[in-house]
Write a protein that holds these residues in place. Structure first.
Motif, PDB file in Angstrom:
ATOM      1  N   GLN A 130       5.545  -2.916  -9.390  1.00  0.00           N
ATOM      2  CA  GLN A 130       5.747  -3.304 -10.781  1.00  0.00           C
ATOM      3  C   GLN A 130       4.618  -4.215 -11.258  1.00  0.00           C
ATOM      4  N   ARG A 131       4.464  -4.322 -12.562  1.00  0.00           N
ATOM      5  CA  ARG A 131       3.298  -4.990 -13.136  1.00  0.00           C
ATOM      6  C   ARG A 131       3.109  -6.405 -12.582  1.00  0.00           C
ATOM      7  N   GLY A 132       1.869  -6.668 -12.201  1.00  0.00           N
ATOM      8  CA  GLY A 132       1.499  -7.978 -11.697  1.00  0.00           C
ATOM      9  C   GLY A 132       1.809  -8.205 -10.232  1.00  0.00           C
ATOM     10  N   LEU A 133       2.408  -7.225  -9.562  1.00  0.00           N
ATOM     11  CA  LEU A 133       2.806  -7.368  -8.162  1.00  0.00           C
ATOM     12  C   LEU A 133       2.246  -6.216  -7.342  1.00  0.00           C
ATOM     13  N   GLY A 134       2.046  -6.457  -6.053  1.00  0.00           N
ATOM     14  CA  GLY A 134       1.463  -5.417  -5.222  1.00  0.00           C
ATOM     15  C   GLY A 134       0.096  -5.023  -5.730  1.00  0.00           C
TER      16      GLY A 134
END
Length: 248
Positions: free
Chosen positions: A37-41
């Motif tokens: 999801q956005r901003g993660l991984g």
């Protein structure tokens, strides 16, 4: 539903690697899609002046489904992933052919919980996350028995948390704090649904899972014995088995 792809959305503050231990059995049964999801991984945080909202995370998912040319999927999520699944159910219910809600809830944050999320976001902005975030969250993410007897799982979760970008952590915390109550969506979600909850989940406990299962017209409720809030990491065989049994 049997022929639909299965999309699983990860928990906070992790990424799609949390599904690694259940990928193989589920992939043998369905096309499995596990985006960060956005901003993660590996997914960047878009530059925007908009206030953090899980509606934007749901729009990201719609864009992904469009790119993959998928009209409808079985949509699942753990914790924050469940919140995003419910946001998509509000935004584009026609894209949801089934629901898998894992250690999550339909209710909004109470004021104290929202304040705690904003405090976490501010600290992530000011200090980064190294050295404090994983230690602060681990006691609530995993069952006491897991922490005591499975140090490998605790270390995996710690590594996942500490590898996340601080801006993505802050964005997600603020977006979760702002999410609306989604309980009113559930009676209208006339699709097969599976609600899974860890026996010792203190963040989204059995009462929340039971309330969702009762509100959904076609839901099955499964408790995962011995697990806390991150059942796919703590007891992957039980989680994959429950999903496979439910898919039929």
């Amino acid at each position: 539903m049997l022929d639909l792809p299965l999309v699983l959305l990860h928990a906070f503050p992790l990424d799609s690697r949390m599904w690694n231990d259940i990928r193989e059995p589920l992939s043998q049964r369905a096309r499995l899609i596990t985006p960060d999801q956005r901003g993660l991984g590996r997914t960047p945080l878009p530059v925007t002046s908009r206030e953090p909202s899980l509606d934007d995370a749901a729009r990201d998912l719609v864009a992904l489904l469009d790119k993959l040319e998928l009209e409808q999927v079985v949509l699942g999520g753990c914790s924050m992933g469940g919140y995003v699944a419910l946001a998509l159910l509000r935004l584009a219910p026609e894209r949801v052919g089934g629901l898998v809600l894992i250690d999550t809830k339909a209710s909004a944050d109470k004021p104290e919980a929202a304040e705690n999320r904003h405090a976490l976001a501010k600290r992530a902005d000011d200090e980064g996350i190294e050295g404090w975030l994983a230690g602060q969250l681990l006691p609530n993410l995993l069952a006491e028995s897991t922490l005591g007897s499975r140090p490998d799982i605790a270390e995996t979760v710690r590594d996942l948390v500490e590898s996340q970008p601080a801006p993505g952590i802050a964005w997600a915390a603020r977006a979760m704090a702002a999410r609306p109550d989604s309980a009113g969506l559930l009676p209208g979600a006339d699709v097969p649904a599976l609600v899974l909850v860890g026996e010792h989940d203190t963040l989204t406990p059995y009462a929340e899972a039971s309330a969702m299962a009762e509100a959904l017209p076609r839901a099955e409720l499964v408790t995962v014995p011995g697990a806390g809030h991150l059942t796919p990491l703590e007891h992957p065989a039980a989680v994959s088995g429950a999903i496979l049994d439910w898919l039929g």
